[in-house]
Design an enzyme around this catalytic site. Structure first.
Site, PDB file in Angstrom:
ATOM      1  N   ASP A   1     -27.521  36.977  25.652  1.00 15.41           N
ATOM      2  CA  ASP A   1     -26.657  35.774  24.963  1.00 15.41           C
ATOM      3  C   ASP A   1     -26.715  34.933  23.992  1.00 15.41           C
ATOM      4  OD1 ASP A   1     -27.748  35.828  28.241  1.00 15.41           O
ATOM      5  OD2 ASP A   1     -29.275  34.335  27.442  1.00 15.41           O
TER       6      ASP A   1
ATOM      7  N   HIS B   1     -22.881  32.197  32.203  1.00 14.64           N
ATOM      8  CA  HIS B   1     -24.504  32.008  31.864  1.00 14.64           C
ATOM      9  C   HIS B   1     -24.208  30.004  31.615  1.00 14.64           C
ATOM     10  CE1 HIS B   1     -28.211  31.632  29.400  1.00 14.64           C
ATOM     11  NE2 HIS B   1     -27.760  30.898  28.963  1.00 14.64           N
TER      12      HIS B   1
ATOM     13  N   CYS C   1      -7.958 -21.119  51.590  1.00 21.71           N
ATOM     14  CA  CYS C   1      -7.233 -20.133  50.483  1.00 21.71           C
ATOM     15  C   CYS C   1      -6.052 -20.635  50.689  1.00 21.71           C
ATOM     16  CB  CYS C   1      -7.897 -18.976  50.683  1.00 21.71           C
ATOM     17  SG  CYS C   1      -7.604 -17.869  51.258  1.00 21.71           S
TER      18      CYS C   1
END
Length: 922
Positions: free
Chosen positions: A164, A128, A727
Site C-alpha cells: 500500500d 484502499h 398572535c
C-alpha cells in the site's frame, strides 16, 4: 498537497466534454463493490476484457462473477496467484491472454504478482479504504475507528507489491461520527463514493490526466490485520477508547471479553453521557468495575468513570441477544405454531432454500451464514419475506440475532404475533379528577422514547392560571438533556427505522397519531384549559380540533412530496437528465409559545414529520403539559424512539442550546421578535435553516359601508379570541369617523354580556390570562395608555377573584405616536383609532406604519376597495369581512419583523425540506 491536489483534479476534470478515451480493462477483485465498479465502467463505454475473482464459496459465486458471467465477459476464478512466493505461470498466462490496457482492483483481497501489476500499458490501480499513508494494511477501516480518527476516507493509488505504498492517484475523505461503525462508514461513504472514484480514476488515466503523487513518509502507519484472537478488550483505558475498540471491530472480527467463563462478543456500542442508570451487575473478567445490564443494554465503564452502552451480545455458539436480555436469555420457550404460522414457516424455508442452493435440506440447525449466505443475501431474504407477508416487518439485525433456521422462525413468529413489541411505556403521572374525568398528565422529559427526569434532577411548578394553584412539578431539562435528545433524534434520522421508513408508512403513523389525539380530545382540552387558561370549549374546538386536522392534513402529504425534471442545455454529443429531489433536513428544533400550546406544536411538528425529519421540541416553560401528553400519544401510535423528543424548561437554557447546537439543522420558532433575533444569531453557528413567526400589531380597518353588526362581532373576536393571547389578534382597529361612536358603543354593550370565569365552565366566554407575569404586563400596558392620553372606555383592571383574570378592555382616541398604538399587548385590549371619512390611502399609511406584518383585516361591502386595501396592506395574511379564519391548507406567516417562513399548507413542507439537483449523463 496529498489531500488538496486530488480534489482540484475532480473540479477540473468532470465536465461533460471530458473523458473522451476508452480503455480495455481487467478487473481483479470481488464483492458487490467490485460488481458496481464493473457495471459502471461498462456503462461508461470501457471494455472489460476479463474479470478475475475468487472461487465460488459453498456453491455461491461472487457478485462480481455473477455480473460478468451474465454479460458474457470472460471470468477467471483463481484461488491464488502465487505459490511459495512465486507467480503461478498458468495463472499469469491466462491473465495475459485477455490483453488488458489497465488493471482495476476494486477491493482485491488476493496478492497479485508484480508480473501482472506491471503488465498492462497503464499499469494497475487499486482501492484502499483509508487516507494513505495512514492505516496501510488490510484492516484499514477498523483502525480508523479503533484509533479514534476524526476523518475517514479512501485512496486510489497505483498498485505496488501489496504494501500500500504506491503513488496516489486520488483521495476522498469524510467526517467520522461519534458512534459510526465500520458498516456506517462503508455504506454512507466508502462504498458509494468509492465506486464513483474508481470510475473517475479510470477516466483520468484514459485521458492522460491521472497524477502519480508519491506517498510521504510522514504520518505513515501500518497496523496488522485484526483477527478474533487479538480483538480481546483491554479494560484499563478510558470509555472513549473502549467504545472505539468495540465499534472498530463491529461486525468483524468482533471485540470480546470473558463473562461467566465464556467468550462474549460485543456489538453496537455508543458513548453514554448521562447519570449511571439502574441495572443488574455483571462481572466481566479483567474489568475493575462490573457492567450493568439495563433496560437499554449493557453499560460498561472506562478507567475514567465514563460509560459505554453495548446493545447486543453474541455467545460462543453464535447466538446473539439484546444485551438487555442477558439474564433472561435462556428463559424463552419454544412457541407452539398455529396452522397459519406453520405455513409461514414453510414459505420462509422455501426462501432460505432458494438462497442457500448448495444446501440439500434446510434443517432447524441450518445456519444462514455458515451455509454461505452474505449480507447481500440478508436483504434478498427479507425482501422476499416482505412480499409474501407484508405485516411481518423484519430488519437486517434480526437475521444476525437469529442465524439458525429454528431460531429465525421463532423470532419471526413472535414478531408476527406482536410479542416482540417493546415493553409498555412506563409513565409517572400526575392524576387529577376534574371536568368529569380523571386526567393523567406526564411531567418528565421525553427523550428517545422514554419519560425521564432531567439529568440534574431539577423541576419547576406549572401553575393553573384560574386559581394560582400548582398543577404539577415538571422536569426542567438541562444542557445534558438537550444533548441527549439531539443525539437520539440524529440517531433516529441517520440510522434508525424512521430514516428507512417509506413515505406512506410515515403517513400511516401520523394518521394513527391524529386518531389517538381525537380519542383523547377531552383529556387534551382539559389539560390545555388548566395549563394555559383557555376556555374549555375553545380548547376542544380550536386548540385540539385544529391540531388533529393539522396532523391529518400533513399525513396526506407524506407520499406526495415530489421533485421535478428540468430541461437543461445539452453538451453535444452527450445527453443529460437533470432532476430535483426534495429531502428532509435532519434534526429540527421546534420552540413554541404558551398561547396555543398544542396547536403551535401541531402546526410545526406535523410538517416537520411529514417531510421525514426528526425533532426536539421545547414547549413554553409555563405550558408544558399538553406537549408531554402528546409525547405519550406518539409512543402509543408507534413512532420509533428518538423521532420525537420533548424538553420542558427554560427558553434561555434549552431554547438557546438548541439554537446553537451543531447537530440541529433547522429551527422553527414562534414567539417574540427579540427572541427571534437572538435565535437567528445563534443559528449562524452552523448556518441552520430558520423559520420565525414573531410579534404582530395587526391592523383591522372598518369602513362605514360595512355590515356593522358583523364588524362588531368579528372585531371583538379579532381582539378577545383566546383572551387576546392570539398572535394575529387585531392590535389596532381603525374605524371610519362616521360610525366610530356607534361601533364603540356596540362593543361595550357586547363586552358587558361576556361571562368571565372558570374556563372549564361550558358557559364561560373569557378565561384567565396565561400566567401572572403576563397579567402584570397587561395592567402596566393599560396604565401607559392612560398616561399617554388615550381614553379608557372600559376595563383595564384585574378581575377581583382568584387567578389571573383581566377585564376585556377598550381604548379610544389612540394617536399614532402612542405606545399602545405601536406595541403589541397580546391580551384582551382593544385599541381604537379614528380615521377620516373616505381617507383610504391615509388609513393605509397608518396601518402600515409599523415594523410588524403578521395579519390584517378590512370590513367593507365595496369589493374593489377591499381588494385594493388587500394589495396595499403589508401583512402575510389579509382577512376581508372576516377575521381569525385560518385553515390547515392555507399558508400562515408574516412580513417584516413578524418573521419569515410559513406554517400550514404546502408551503410549510418546504420549510422542512431541502432541494437537491441531480444531473446524469447518458
Amino acid at each position: 498537497m496529498l489531500r488538496t491536489a486530488p480534489r482540484l483534479l475532480r473540479t477540473i476534470c468532470t465536465t461533460a466534454a471530458a473523458y473522451q478515451h476508452k480503455l480495455k480493462l481487467a478487473l481483479i477483485g470481488q464483492s458487490i463493490f467490485g460488481q458496481e465498479v464493473y457495471n459502471k465502467l461498462r456503462k461508461e463505454g470501457h471494455k472489460v476484457v476479463g474479470v478475475f475473482t475468487v472461487p465460488d464459496k459453498n456453491g455461491q459465486a461472487d457478485p462480481l462473477a455473477l455480473a460478468a458471467e451474465k454479460d458474457g465477459t470472460p471470468v477467471f476464478k483463481f484461488p491464488r496467484w502465487r505459490a511459495k512466493g512465486k507467480p503461478i505461470q498458468e495463472v499469469v498466462a491466462a491473465y495475459k491472454s485477455v490483453g488488458a490496457e489497465l488493471n482495476v482492483l476494486p477491493f482485491c483481497t488476493q496478492f497479485i504478482p508484480m508480473d501482472v501489476i506491471d503488465c498492462p500499458k497503464h499499469g494497475s490501480i487499486i482501492y484502499h479504504p483509508s487516507i494513505l499513508p495512514r492505516h496501510r494494511g488490510a484492516s484499514a477501516i477498523n483502525w480508523t475507528l479503533i484509533q479514534g480518527d476524526k476523518k475517514a476516507g479512501f485512496t486510489i493509488f497505483w498498485a505496488d507489491d501489496g504494501l500500500d505504498t504506491g503513488p496516489i492517484l486520488l483521495q476522498r475523505e469524510c467526517d467520522v461520527g461519534q458512534n459510526d461503525t465500520v458498516d456506517d462508514l462503508y455504506n454512507r461513504f466508502l462504498f458509494p463514493e468509492g465506486v464513483k472514484a474508481m470510475v473517475e480514476a479510470v477516466h483520468l488515466i484514459a485521458d492522460g490526466k491521472a497524477p502519480r503523487i508519491p506517498q510521504p513518509k510522514e504520518g505513515a502507519t501500518y497496523e496488522g490485520i485484526q483477527k478474533k484472537e487479538n480483538a480481546e478488550i483491554c479494560w484499563d483505558q478510558p470509555a472513549a477508547s473502549l467504545h472505539n475498540w468495540i465499534r472498530g471491530h463491529d461486525k468483524v472480527p468482533g471485540a470480546w471479553a470473558t463473562i461467566d467463563g465464556q467468550v462474549v462478543t460485543f456489538y453496537g456500542s455508543s458513548l453514554l453521557d448521562a447519570s449511571v442508570p439502574t441495572g443488574q451487575e455483571l462481572a466481566i473478567k479483567g474489568a475493575s468495575r462490573p457492567g450493568l445490564v439495563t433496560k437499554n443494554g449493557l453499560v460498561i465503564f472506562g478507567n475514567d468513570g465514563k460509560m459505554v452502552l453495548v446493545r447486543n451480545l453474541q455467545f460462543e455458539d453464535g447466538k446473539m441477544i439484546p444485551a438487555s436480555k442477558y439474564f433472561s436469555a435462556d428463559e424463552t420457550t419454544a412457541l407452539e405454531l398455529t396452522e397459519e404460522e406453520k405455513k409461514m414457516a414453510e414459505d420462509i424455508k422455501a426462501i432460505w432454500k432458494g438462497i442457500l442452493s448448495n444446501v440439500a435440506v434446510i434443517e432447524d440447525s441450518t445456519d444462514f451464514f455458515k451455509s454461505g449466505a452474505s449480507s447481500m443475501h440478508v436483504v434478498r431474504m427479507l425482501e422476499e419475506i416482505k412480499q409474501k407477508y407484508s405485516g411481518l416487518q423484519l430488519q437486517n439485525e434480526d437475521v444476525y440475532m437469529a442465524t439458525k433456521f429454528a431460531d429465525f422462525i421463532q423470532m419471526a413468529v413472535r414478531k408476527f404475533r406482536g410479542e416482540d413489541k417493546e415493553e409498555e411505556l412506563v409513565i409517572d403521572y400526575v392524576s387529577k379528577n376534574m371536568n368529569s374525568m380523571t386526567v393523567n398528565m406526564p411531567y418528565q422529559c421525553f427523550i428517545n422514547g422514554q419519560f425521564t427526569n432531567a439529568d440534574d434532577g431539577k423541576t419547576y411548578d406549572t401553575i393553573n392560571p384560574a386559581d394560582g394553584s400548582v398543577i404539577a412539578s415538571v422536569s426542567s431539562a438541562s444542557l445534558a438533556d438537550v444533548d441527549k435528545a439531539v443525539a437520539a433524534a440524529k440517531e433516529a434520522f441517520e440510522n434508525g427505522e424512521w430514516g428507512r421508513m417509506n413515505a406512506r408508512e410515515r403517513g400511516r403513523l401520523m394518521y394513527r397519531l391524529a386518531d389517538l389525539m381525537e380519542e383523547h380530545q377531552e383529556e387534551l382540552a382539559t389539560i390545555e384549559s388548566i395549563d394555559s387558561g383557555a376556555v374549555y370549549t375553545l380548547a376542544l374546538k380550536t386548540h385540539v380540533g385544529m391540531s388533529v386536522q393539522t396532523f391529518r392534513y400533513f399525513a396526506g402529504w407524506c407520499d406526495k412530496i415530489q421533485g421535478a425534471t428540468i430541461p437543461i442545455n445539452q453538451a453535444r454529443p452527450n445527453h443529460n437528465l437533470t432532476f430535483t429531489k426534495k429531502e428532509p433536513i435532519g434534526v429540527c428544533a421546534i420552540v413554541i409559545p404558551w398561547n396555543y400550546p398544542l396547536m403551535m406544536l401541531a402546526w410545526k411538528s406535523a410538517a416537520c414529520l411529514a417531510a421525514g425529519n426528526t425533532l426536539v421540541l421545547k414547549p413554553a416553560q409555563v405550558t408544558p403539559l399538553t406537549s408531554l401528553k402528546f409525547a405519550e400519544l406518539t409512543a402509543k401510535a408507534g413512532f420509533p424512539k428518538g423521532v420525537i423528543n420533548i424538553l420542558p424548561g427554560s427558553g434561555g437554557l434549552v431554547g438557546q442550546h438548541l439554537s446553537e447546537h451543531p447537530d440541529v439543522r433547522k429551527v422553527g420558532f414562534t414567539g417574540s421578535t427579540p427572541t427571534g433575533k437572538q435565535i437567528m444569531k445563534s443559528a449562524a453557528t452552523n448556518l441552520k435553516k430558520v423559520s420565525l413567526e414573531l410579534g404582530g400589531k395587526s391592523p383591522l380597518i372598518i369602513f362605514s359601508d360595512c355590515e356593522l353588526d358583523r364588524a362588531v362581532k368579528m372585531g371583538m373576536g379579532a381582539v378577545y379570541f383566546n383572551k387576546g393571547e392570539n398572535c394575529i389578534a387585531a392590535g389596532r382597529l381603525f374605524v371610519e369617523e362616521s360610525i366610530h361612536d356607534e361601533f364603540v358603543s356596540k362593543v361595550v354593550e357586547e363586552i358587558k354580556k361576556m361571562k368571565i370565569g372558570d374556563p372549564l365552565d361550558r358557559s364561560t366566554d373569557h378565561g384567565p390570562q396565561n400566567h401572572k407575569a403576563h397579567l402584570e404586563k397587561l395592567l402596566q400596558y393599560c396604565e401607559i395608555g392612560v398616561k399617554e392620553g388615550a381614553t379608557l372606555v372600559y376595563g383595564g383592571r384585574q378581575v377581583r377573584r382568584p387567578g389571573f383574570f383581566m377585564e376585556p378592555t377598550v381604548f379610544t382616541d389612540v394617536e399614532d405616536h402612542m405606545y399602545i398604538a405601536q406595541e403589541e399587548s397580546f391580551g384582551p385590549v382593544m385599541v381604537i383609532s379614528k380615521f377620516k371619512n373616505g381617507d383610504v390611502d391615509g388609513v393605509l399609511r397608518r396601518a402600515n406604519s409599523t415594523e410588524y406584518g403578521l395579519a390584517s383585516g378590512v370590513f367593507t361591502k365595496d369589493i374593489s376597495k377591499a381588494l385594493y386595501i388587500s394589495e396595499k396592506l403589508e401583512a402575510g395574511t389579509v382577512f376581508i369581512n372576516t377575521y381569525n379564519k385560518t385553515d390547515v391548507a392555507a399558508p400562515f406567516g408574516g412580513f417584516k419583523q413578524s418573521g419569515f417562513g410559513k406554517d400550514l399548507g404546502e408551503e410549510a413542507l418546504h420549510e422542512y425540506l431541502r432541494t437537491k439537483a441531480i444531473t446524469v449523463e447518458y
